[in-house]
Write an enzyme that holds these catalytic residues in place. Sequence first.
Site, PDB file in Angstrom:
ATOM      1  N   CYS A  62       0.813  -1.213   0.000  1.00 55.90           N
ATOM      2  CA  CYS A  62       0.000   0.000   0.000  1.00 55.90           C
ATOM      3  C   CYS A  62       0.847   1.264   0.000  1.00 55.90           C
ATOM      4  CB  CYS A  62      -0.935  -0.006   1.209  1.00 55.90           C
ATOM      5  SG  CYS A  62      -0.074  -0.037   2.791  1.00 55.90           S
ATOM      6  N   ASN A  63       2.139   1.153   0.351  1.00 55.27           N
ATOM      7  CA  ASN A  63       2.961   2.361   0.402  1.00 55.27           C
ATOM      8  C   ASN A  63       4.254   2.275  -0.404  1.00 55.27           C
ATOM      9  OD1 ASN A  63       4.891   1.015   2.170  1.00 55.27           O
ATOM     10  ND2 ASN A  63       3.374   1.291   3.786  1.00 55.27           N
ATOM     11  N   SER A 115      10.074   1.377   6.137  1.00 60.77           N
ATOM     12  CA  SER A 115       8.624   1.247   6.129  1.00 60.77           C
ATOM     13  C   SER A 115       7.956   2.520   6.636  1.00 60.77           C
ATOM     14  CB  SER A 115       8.190   0.073   7.003  1.00 60.77           C
ATOM     15  OG  SER A 115       8.615  -1.150   6.468  1.00 60.77           O
ATOM     16  N   GLU A 120       7.627  -2.776  11.160  1.00 56.10           N
ATOM     17  CA  GLU A 120       6.453  -3.549  10.732  1.00 56.10           C
ATOM     18  C   GLU A 120       6.916  -4.813  10.022  1.00 56.10           C
ATOM     19  OE1 GLU A 120       2.253  -2.468   8.565  1.00 56.10           O
ATOM     20  OE2 GLU A 120       4.095  -1.660   7.721  1.00 56.10           O
ATOM     21  N   ARG A 121       6.754  -5.951  10.660  1.00 57.62           N
ATOM     22  CA  ARG A 121       7.307  -7.214  10.152  1.00 57.62           C
ATOM     23  C   ARG A 121       6.578  -7.735   8.912  1.00 57.62           C
ATOM     24  NH1 ARG A 121      10.263 -10.461  14.239  1.00 57.62           N
ATOM     25  NH2 ARG A 121      10.625  -9.150  16.056  1.00 57.62           N
ATOM     26  N   ALA A 195     -18.671  -0.155  12.487  1.00 62.65           N
ATOM     27  CA  ALA A 195     -18.121  -1.374  11.882  1.00 62.65           C
ATOM     28  C   ALA A 195     -17.176  -1.032  10.751  1.00 62.65           C
ATOM     29  CB  ALA A 195     -19.263  -2.273  11.378  1.00 62.65           C
ATOM     30  N   GLY A 196     -16.393   0.024  10.951  1.00 66.90           N
ATOM     31  CA  GLY A 196     -15.405   0.420   9.950  1.00 66.90           C
ATOM     32  C   GLY A 196     -14.127  -0.392  10.076  1.00 66.90           C
ATOM     33  N   GLN A 197     -13.067   0.079   9.401  1.00 66.65           N
ATOM     34  CA  GLN A 197     -11.803  -0.652   9.372  1.00 66.65           C
ATOM     35  C   GLN A 197     -11.209  -0.810  10.767  1.00 66.65           C
ATOM     36  OE1 GLN A 197     -10.619  -2.155   6.740  1.00 66.65           O
ATOM     37  NE2 GLN A 197      -8.777  -2.938   7.756  1.00 66.65           N
ATOM     38  N   ASN A 199     -12.741  -0.934  13.779  1.00 65.85           N
ATOM     39  CA  ASN A 199     -13.432  -1.959  14.568  1.00 65.85           C
ATOM     40  C   ASN A 199     -13.309  -3.344  13.934  1.00 65.85           C
ATOM     41  OD1 ASN A 199     -14.160  -0.461  16.742  1.00 65.85           O
ATOM     42  ND2 ASN A 199     -16.292  -0.139  16.128  1.00 65.85           N
TER      43      ASN A 199
END
EC number: 1.2.1.70
Length: 426
Positions: A62-63, A115, A120-121, A195-197, A199
């Site tokens: 994503c990055n 990263s 972040e593994r 109930a978004g990302q 949660n």
Amino acid sequence: MTVPTPSMLQHFHILTLTHRNAKLKEIGELVTAFEGGDGLHERLAQLRDRGMVNEIFYSSTCNRILLLFTTDQKVDDVFKSSLLPFPAAGLTRLKHLSGLRAIRHLYEVAGSIDSLVVGERQILGQLRESQERCWKWGLIGDDLRIICNQAVLAAKDIYANTRIGEKSVSVVSLSMQQLQRYAPSRKARILLVGAGQTNLLVTKFLRKQGYANVTIANRTVKRAEQLVSGFENGRALSLGELSDYRDGFDVLFVCTAAAHATITPELFGSLLAGESPKDKIVVDLGVPADVAESTIARYEFTYIAIEHLRALAEENMDFRRREVDLAHEIIERHLVETETLYQTRLIERAMVEVPGQIKAIRHNAVNKVFRKELEDLDPQARELMDRMLQYMEKRCIGIPMQAAREAVLSPRPAAPQRKSTAEAIS
């Protein structure tokens, strides 16, 4: 024989676009443009078949988007424009690295130094999946196999010998750590509002921790049903039904996209269902806060706020950043090992024909040069001679290889110091 030098690594190249020089949305658009649905394999294979690259490795997250490849061509703007179907704006921001700089960058990515979230593994797993895919497609040969494997070893060394992955920097993870300090029972009634990302991640932690009594209220019930599936005693509600909820709660997670506070004093009092607020835990992950200040002022409960979690996350990130210097030292050591390993591998490639050449010399000696002399020998003498030649052949095959390896691995002698004029005269 000429011993390979580090300059022989100059045909390794990386083209990359990362969060450091582009917006995440732009990176996502470039990934879509390059991968083109299911056409990634074909596009990468075409680059090799057209002779632009010898071997190629592709990975995207994503990055970042990263292309590691070997080529003897000059990697300039013309090369990049024919290599990648990117808009001109994207091409100008592509970072190009070659030789040891490229390999160092790959190790930094694998070790999560570069990263968006240091330590972040997951990035190592993503790189290994990309490597396996490109290997399966026949795009990775001996060169990239060596470098990719060394990147994995360097990353594992970093994770094992630094604390770069310690102290969580995820707000959701930190919220769960804070929650565990109060040791709620696995039978606790958990109520989630939203109930978004965020949660969604909370539900993953709750499942992992073994919680079973989970109720989720959301604007759309279908989304709530998706998140609550898998819990033994799961229940989905709409936000409109929340004011009529009378089953109480022990822990309340709230994170909505509302521009105003969702948990007002009136709603909170209703959710208590006649129970005391003193033993209740409220985790507010909303931005802005979903729990009204008036609710906090009126009721006495344990409140875990996102601002506190953010401050803790930044403190932990600073801790991780301090480990980066040690990680860089580990990478430099692995770069030296990589040079030696690659030089040794080049020698092995160069020596691959030596056994055949030695066998050919033996065959020529036996069947041409000394054929008549050998024919005059009795059978026992000929058998002895044949055994001697076989022994010498096997021994001679290993000598040049061992000598070449020792030449690469042995430390270079220090340059002799020049004597002073007085010492020279004396």
